[in-house]
Design a protein around this motif. Structure first.
Motif, mmCIF file in Angstrom:
data_model
loop_
_atom_site.group_PDB
_atom_site.id
_atom_site.type_symbol
_atom_site.label_atom_id
_atom_site.label_comp_id
_atom_site.label_asym_id
_atom_site.label_seq_id
_atom_site.Cartn_x
_atom_site.Cartn_y
_atom_site.Cartn_z
ATOM 1 N N ASP A 12 0.844 -1.197 0.000
ATOM 2 C CA ASP A 12 0.000 0.000 0.000
ATOM 3 C C ASP A 12 0.878 1.244 0.000
ATOM 4 O O ASP A 12 1.707 1.422 0.896
ATOM 5 C CB ASP A 12 -0.896 -0.031 1.246
ATOM 6 C CG ASP A 12 -1.781 1.186 1.343
ATOM 7 O OD1 ASP A 12 -2.942 1.108 0.919
ATOM 8 O OD2 ASP A 12 -1.293 2.244 1.826
ATOM 9 N N PRO A 13 0.725 2.126 -0.996
ATOM 10 C CA PRO A 13 1.632 3.273 -1.090
ATOM 11 C C PRO A 13 1.542 4.227 0.092
ATOM 12 O O PRO A 13 2.566 4.787 0.522
ATOM 13 C CB PRO A 13 1.241 3.971 -2.393
ATOM 14 C CG PRO A 13 -0.058 3.383 -2.818
ATOM 15 C CD PRO A 13 -0.202 2.054 -2.151
ATOM 16 N N THR A 14 0.350 4.454 0.643
ATOM 17 C CA THR A 14 0.239 5.388 1.767
ATOM 18 C C THR A 14 0.971 4.854 2.984
ATOM 19 O O THR A 14 1.707 5.575 3.660
ATOM 20 C CB THR A 14 -1.239 5.667 2.111
ATOM 21 O OG1 THR A 14 -1.938 6.002 0.913
ATOM 22 C CG2 THR A 14 -1.369 6.803 3.098
ATOM 23 N N ALA A 72 3.391 2.646 2.913
ATOM 24 C CA ALA A 72 4.821 2.616 2.591
ATOM 25 C C ALA A 72 5.437 3.991 2.839
ATOM 26 O O ALA A 72 6.527 4.122 3.407
ATOM 27 C CB ALA A 72 5.027 2.195 1.143
#
Lengths: 258, 258, 258, 258
Positions: free
Chosen positions: A79-81, A83
């Motif tokens: 998940d980019p957020t 990360a």
């Protein structure tokens, strides 16, 4: 199940209570996972490269405690957020494909399956330790590890040594089951008290409101969360502030101030 | 003993090797002391008020690790420079007479005797935990605790409950002996390796130089310290920089640069 | 100079006072270096990869504060014991040759020259920031940077942009001079007070003992260190413990206890 | 306003985007608030007792950074869950009425008014510093401070000294306005980029979906949050993992595993 219409009765998602996931999952798992690893292996956490797969509440807790013990922490996320949050918290973030080659200790807390698999095991350094603290024993692809191994033996209780065909040894803790439950005592009572209080109060709530509730998933009532936190603080001897009437009024309005 | 002229043979103060006290005493004791406390009691360190008596290498290590586990750390010291260092490291510093009333867990690492004594036990909160990780079992005045108690019992292995005449319970771990040795496994091998290497290399050095050495206390030769650190780094796969010839020359001179 | 017999008068190495190097060099430099970087560049330290060359007192201070601001800290060292300490403190340790390629911000605090040089500049990422907080402006090989650049300009006060022939930009702060003095206010008064007290008290000591002192380098008298720390604690309102007579006696003896 | 039916157009609560409040409010405010304090006062944060009122995202950020700079952090809260989180994060928690007497630096980030008021000012130590980083200049009751003072003067830019009638001096920074905007440069560009991206993408979203949206408050679409985080990671050169098809399937199902 709610979406599929197969729930047989109302549910309160107790695991989503703030006084559950923010505490039990974070501080409980954070401490007890490392406790499980240390009891199983007696490694020195200071100076270790600890790879944590998953930066949810459990992952955040373990990362914070591992750094607190002097480890160099690497986080793997999809998940980019999350990360990005890990990056801003000062951890290294990289894909497992790269982390596999440099980690000393790997801990999975994702809630998903096969997070560490054949392609990762073959990259690991001799002596790498692998364990799970998240979910079931599916997070680590153990059948793949077994296939890669030319021999295996128990080297200490809860520590199984797999000698891979590349000659390197990988240590699997507690058969990939929850390492804090297997080789330590699970969460301390002083954090489980809150989780159990949430469960008891939600059960009481459901009985009292049985007629009104439908076969769907409900949030934990805010008042239960607050009550549990309040009692916990009191039991620890911690006192907090109270809003003045003027402050209550100010917070409720949108047309005062600028 | 050297000052009193009663040394029977030369001594190298191995405990003063940088690769000993900066590592074994700090990172080893830091981790294993908390490990001992957790195995004995299964308390949650997060949110606890941990009082550490002594801010030498052991105390620094324990303080750092306790904070890393989410504890609120209070340091007691008699040396002003060390006390000031603890303040600047972000810890609360206060006399034991005041800390006694608010601590949840007390750890002594001073090398002195009766650091926690009758006047302190009587101020402690119900449920306070007391242990030693520094020296012998004289750091805690156990005879005084026994006198203050109206009853005592073992509540878990290594955990003795003393009910004081004021009705409050104080828990003494491991009879006041080193809690990391008693209820955990002592220091991890991965830090003791350095201490043992120091001892072995110093013993070899003394044999080789037996004729030259007098009946006094010697420092660990700098070359042994460097050798141990170098091998340890290699074993961990860590590479470091080398000085260029130009840099070596610059460091040795005092008349270059401004 | 003492070894070369060219000292013209006695010297007290004030910089080696505990109340100087453990405080001014560590906490002072730690804070003011980051302060200098932030004022010059307004970067967000959280999530940055900060490469610190040198893990002496200044380096330890900056590393600790950079981590405290959410940076991922990489340490470069030539001394194996210090490098190992950095590893155990949880930092990544690697040679500058490797760190150069991944760092966002580079800070030199080694006391040596040409710590960052041509071979490193050419590996740096576009946007890398380079500064010095250790010694003179020789730690960074600025002539080499100038040679590698096809253009240069001031992009903010104290921030010079060098566009290398490989197209990437490297930002040099404060001409490689001490960044905390150049772009911030230097150390806070509340840590320099101790350094100046050391200097004043040592000067007084030398005058009082002028006849006895030889043309060599002396340590700061322990009593001055203790006095400075004591007064500083008092000024901060911090109280500490005192040894009981029984404790003083115990510490002085070697034949009591086991 | 939505509840009162007075909204004139649809609103997206951009401040509630994960990529806004978890980053800008936490890491941005965390760094820039301390930056503002240091630029205004040049105090040494190490060893200071820093009292933070409010443990929301801003408060968490400031607390974490202040501890990272070596301060002893005290948190004041009215919400029991947040207060408990602060305790478990290792901070001291107490009411402002008690903290007022021991703090060196006070920072308000509550979003409410009169958080520090007459009853608190009169308890403060000589030299206490008071500032706001949360909301408007109503968090500190400045009229009350003015009434308590027998004299006032500017001692440095942004630093006003109030000498109270009890003889003690209290320093108010930046007239109680946001200290990071007043005496520093506000948040770094490298965190505001995300907040501005959220705003731009939400504005675009509202234009594209203008017909469907009602006069109420909407959450930021999850896809916008993810997109902003993804681009930010790329700009930092950070790579993350991707779910395998098998993992996607596993996460979506509730009848696989045990």
């Amino acid at each position: 199940m709610a979406e599929d219409g197969v729930l047989a009765y109302p549910i309160i998602a107790v695991n989503d209570a703030d006084t559950k996931h923010m505490f039990d999952n974070r501080y409980g798992t954070g401490q007890s996972t490392l406790d499980g690893v240390v009891r199983a292996t007696n490694v020195l956490l200071a100076g270790m490269r600890v790879v944590i797969a998953g930066y949810g509440w459990c992952g955040r807790g373990i990362a914070s405690r591992a750094r607190g013990m002097g480890s160099h922490v690497i986080v793997c996320e999809v998940d980019p957020t999350r990360a990005l949050e890990a990056v801003m918290d000062g951890y290294e973030v990289m894909p497992m494909g790269r982390a596999a080659a440099s980690g000393d200790l790997f801990i999975t807390v994702t809630g998903d399956k096969n997070v560490i698999r054949a392609e990762h095991f073959t990259k690991m350094k001799d002596g790498a330790i692998v364990c799970n603290s998240g979910h079931f024993n599916v997070e680590i692809d153990i059948p793949a590890l077994e296939k890669l191994a030319r021999s295996r033996k128990m080297s200490r209780p809860f520590v199984e040594e797999f000698t891979l065909r590349n000659g390197r040894r990988v240590y699997l803790l507690a058969d990939g089951r929850l390492v804090n439950l297997a080789s330590a005592e699970g969460h301390p009572a002083s954090v489980m008290d809150m989780s159990f209080a949430d469960q008891a109060l939600c059960a009481e709530y459901m009985v009292k409101n049985a007629r009104k509730l439908k076969k769907k998933v409900y949030d934990v009532p805010k008042s239960i969360d607050q009550q549990v936190a309040k009692i916990k603080l009191e039991s620890m001897g911690v006192k907090i502030d109270k809003l003045t009437p003027e402050q209550v009024k100010y917070l409720a309005s949108w047309n005062e101030g600028t």
